[in-house]
Design a protein around this motif. Sequence first.
Motif, PDB file in Angstrom:
ATOM      1  N   ASN A  52       0.834  -1.210   0.000  1.00  0.00           N
ATOM      2  CA  ASN A  52       0.000   0.000   0.000  1.00  0.00           C
ATOM      3  C   ASN A  52       0.862   1.252   0.000  1.00  0.00           C
ATOM      4  N   THR A  53       1.977   1.184   0.717  1.00  0.00           N
ATOM      5  CA  THR A  53       2.993   2.228   0.664  1.00  0.00           C
ATOM      6  C   THR A  53       4.281   1.596   0.178  1.00  0.00           C
ATOM      7  N   ALA A  54       4.851   2.134  -0.879  1.00  0.00           N
ATOM      8  CA  ALA A  54       6.106   1.612  -1.412  1.00  0.00           C
ATOM      9  C   ALA A  54       7.280   2.367  -0.801  1.00  0.00           C
ATOM     10  N   PHE A  55       8.359   1.640  -0.578  1.00  0.00           N
ATOM     11  CA  PHE A  55       9.591   2.245  -0.063  1.00  0.00           C
ATOM     12  C   PHE A  55      10.741   1.807  -0.946  1.00  0.00           C
ATOM     13  N   GLU A  56      11.670   2.721  -1.177  1.00  0.00           N
ATOM     14  CA  GLU A  56      12.808   2.398  -2.032  1.00  0.00           C
ATOM     15  C   GLU A  56      14.042   3.186  -1.592  1.00  0.00           C
ATOM     16  N   PHE A  57      15.146   2.465  -1.431  1.00  0.00           N
ATOM     17  CA  PHE A  57      16.449   3.060  -1.135  1.00  0.00           C
ATOM     18  C   PHE A  57      17.372   2.646  -2.276  1.00  0.00           C
ATOM     19  N   ASP A  58      18.011   3.602  -2.946  1.00  0.00           N
ATOM     20  CA  ASP A  58      18.711   3.182  -4.151  1.00  0.00           C
ATOM     21  C   ASP A  58      19.967   3.966  -4.511  1.00  0.00           C
ATOM     22  N   PHE A  59      20.727   3.315  -5.386  1.00  0.00           N
ATOM     23  CA  PHE A  59      21.741   3.945  -6.213  1.00  0.00           C
ATOM     24  C   PHE A  59      21.176   3.984  -7.628  1.00  0.00           C
ATOM     25  N   PHE A  82      29.163  -0.576  -4.591  1.00  0.00           N
ATOM     26  CA  PHE A  82      28.070   0.263  -4.104  1.00  0.00           C
ATOM     27  C   PHE A  82      27.446  -0.445  -2.901  1.00  0.00           C
ATOM     28  N   LYS A  83      27.473   0.223  -1.754  1.00  0.00           N
ATOM     29  CA  LYS A  83      27.043  -0.424  -0.513  1.00  0.00           C
ATOM     30  C   LYS A  83      26.004   0.419   0.201  1.00  0.00           C
ATOM     31  N   ILE A  84      24.958  -0.248   0.688  1.00  0.00           N
ATOM     32  CA  ILE A  84      23.940   0.366   1.539  1.00  0.00           C
ATOM     33  C   ILE A  84      23.939  -0.366   2.872  1.00  0.00           C
ATOM     34  N   SER A  85      23.952   0.387   3.946  1.00  0.00           N
ATOM     35  CA  SER A  85      23.870  -0.164   5.290  1.00  0.00           C
ATOM     36  C   SER A  85      22.580   0.306   5.953  1.00  0.00           C
ATOM     37  N   LEU A  86      21.806  -0.637   6.490  1.00  0.00           N
ATOM     38  CA  LEU A  86      20.584  -0.318   7.232  1.00  0.00           C
ATOM     39  C   LEU A  86      20.767  -0.727   8.685  1.00  0.00           C
ATOM     40  N   ILE A 144      19.979   4.890   7.173  1.00  0.00           N
ATOM     41  CA  ILE A 144      20.634   4.424   5.959  1.00  0.00           C
ATOM     42  C   ILE A 144      21.976   5.119   5.784  1.00  0.00           C
ATOM     43  N   LYS A 145      22.965   4.330   5.366  1.00  0.00           N
ATOM     44  CA  LYS A 145      24.253   4.878   4.951  1.00  0.00           C
ATOM     45  C   LYS A 145      24.580   4.342   3.567  1.00  0.00           C
ATOM     46  N   TRP A 146      24.977   5.239   2.680  1.00  0.00           N
ATOM     47  CA  TRP A 146      25.393   4.883   1.331  1.00  0.00           C
ATOM     48  C   TRP A 146      26.912   4.994   1.240  1.00  0.00           C
ATOM     49  N   TYR A 147      27.553   3.979   0.682  1.00  0.00           N
ATOM     50  CA  TYR A 147      29.010   3.965   0.506  1.00  0.00           C
ATOM     51  C   TYR A 147      29.340   3.775  -0.977  1.00  0.00           C
ATOM     52  N   THR A 179      24.311   9.851   4.697  1.00  0.00           N
ATOM     53  CA  THR A 179      23.631   9.245   5.840  1.00  0.00           C
ATOM     54  C   THR A 179      22.254   9.877   5.978  1.00  0.00           C
ATOM     55  N   LEU A 180      21.245   9.043   6.252  1.00  0.00           N
ATOM     56  CA  LEU A 180      19.876   9.555   6.363  1.00  0.00           C
ATOM     57  C   LEU A 180      19.107   8.762   7.415  1.00  0.00           C
TER      58      LEU A 180
END
Length: 212
Positions: free
Chosen positions: A92-99, A145-149, A158-161, A169-170
């Motif tokens: 119902n709600t979409a979530f996306e974390f991306d490069f 490309f790295k994502i840390s949750l 979230i951290k993007w590397y 960082t978010l």
Amino acid sequence: MPSEIISFTENFDSQIGFKTHWKDDSSNSPKSYSVENNQLKITTRAKSKDRVKTHTRRKDFGIGTYNWRIFIPVFEENARCSIGAFLYHSGNTAFEFDFEIGSGKPQIREKLMVQKDEAVVHCTSQSHPFSSEEFIVEMNSWSDFKISLTDVGGRYLIKWYLNNQLVKTLQTEVKIKVKFSAYCSLENLSFMGSKWPTQEHYVLFDKFTFQQ
């Protein structure tokens, strides 16, 4: 009760294994990907709006570290073509974390002072909150490309590397009960450039890993 699978590694070295663990999610586009030479190769056609995507059949990814090793080709300058390495939750709600990686629009390339042999990397949370920042990566080269949750107060931090360097960082409002599939894609997307591609594009994924 079966024990939880806390890690996942895909070396793209088996067509049978790929079909077992990955599923097509191309949007009105050809399934133009294949496992060859121990890599996942994805292509998009010239003068098309191809959106070629594949994702893990697992949809239970959460807290942990995600790493994609990707060969960034030489993009047609300002072409609307994007490599995607991202986490997505549908519902119902979409979530996306991306490069999202591509040549980029002229104004973004100018702002970042991107050189001819470099591409633009968008590190983005699509909602809760929306946040996007741009960085630079070399073309015609392999990059990680790295994502840390992690869990901060029951919500994802979230951290993007980029090549093991922390770039963004978010703190999100997304609760850690939300789980994801992992994606590899190549899409001709309007927001990633100023013109539709006039040539075929490709990308190579060498490895994807998840570790809790």
